[in-house]
Design an enzyme around this catalytic site. Structure first.
Site, PDB file in Angstrom:
ATOM      1  N   ASP A  68       0.871  -1.158   0.000  1.00  0.00           N
ATOM      2  CA  ASP A  68       0.000   0.000   0.000  1.00  0.00           C
ATOM      3  C   ASP A  68       0.911   1.211   0.000  1.00  0.00           C
ATOM      4  OD1 ASP A  68      -2.424   1.302  -0.175  1.00  0.00           O
ATOM      5  OD2 ASP A  68      -2.769   1.358   1.979  1.00  0.00           O
ATOM      6  N   PHE A 148       2.250   7.073 -13.249  1.00  0.00           N
ATOM      7  CA  PHE A 148       0.822   6.990 -12.963  1.00  0.00           C
ATOM      8  C   PHE A 148       0.563   7.657 -11.621  1.00  0.00           C
ATOM      9  CE2 PHE A 148       2.940   3.201 -11.467  1.00  0.00           C
ATOM     10  CZ  PHE A 148       2.392   2.942 -10.220  1.00  0.00           C
TER      11      PHE A 148
END
Length: 193
Positions: A68, A148
């Site tokens: 994460d 991204f």
């Protein structure tokens, strides 16, 4: 060794695959026929990484790792942090997230930020956590087309370009995910002997 990377993000998968030794066959969730969406309900990056890794290990029986990542902005008290992917709401949208972040920083002079990645590795009934941090600042507007997420507005410390202006090889050497993956890879090389 077969190892599942618990992600549906094909950009992340490709980025990580380039960094792993050939002796490790990286499998995606699709490769193991996992189409479940694991809700990230924890309030820490480490917690969410554990949640995802544990889900795959328990349900599918594979050695796996999950990550994460969060962007933590100093003048926003560490926000968006664990909510980085959903900062502008659901569904996750990078353009809207960047726009919201830039608007929240519009009148702030402190633009210091850090990207932080936590990786949880479940292997042979053991669990290990790896962390990577990349310090930098939030630019006033987007620069570059590569990468991204928040890459076009994040400039790493000591560089004059954003992540989105770097090649994936350049970015992987210094990025939060790159640093965490390098720690994971070093561990797996020793472990896999």
């Amino acid at each position: 060794m077969k190892l599942v990377f618990a992600t549906n993000n094909l950009n992340k998968l490709a980025e990580v695959q380039k960094m792993l030794p050939a002796s490790i066959e990286l499998l995606s969730l699709k490769d193991i026929n996992c189409f479940d969406e694991v809700d990230e309900t924890e309030l820490t990056l480490e917690g969410n990484a554990k949640l995802k890794a544990n889900y795959i290990t328990e349900k599918f029986g594979f050695n796996c790792f999950a990550d994460d990542t969060g962007l933590e902005v100093e003048s926003l008290d560490g926000k968006p942090g664990v909510f980085s992917a959903r900062f502008a709401g659901e569904p996750s949208n990078s353009e809207k997230n960047m726009k919201k972040l830039l608007s929240e920083l519009e009148h702030k002079t402190n633009r210091k930020a850090q990207f932080r990645t936590a990786i949880c590795l479940n292997i042979d009934k053991n669990q290990f956590i790896f962390e990577g941090i990349c310090n930098g600042e939030i630019l006033e507007k987007k620069h570059g087309e590569k990468g991204f997420g928040y890459d076009p507005i994040f400039k790493p410390e000591g560089y004059s370009v954003s992540f989105a202006e770097m090649s994936s090889e350049e970015k992987n050497k210094i990025s939060h995910r790159g640093i965490a993956i390098q720690k994971l890879v070093a561990f797996l090389k020793k472990y896999n002997k």
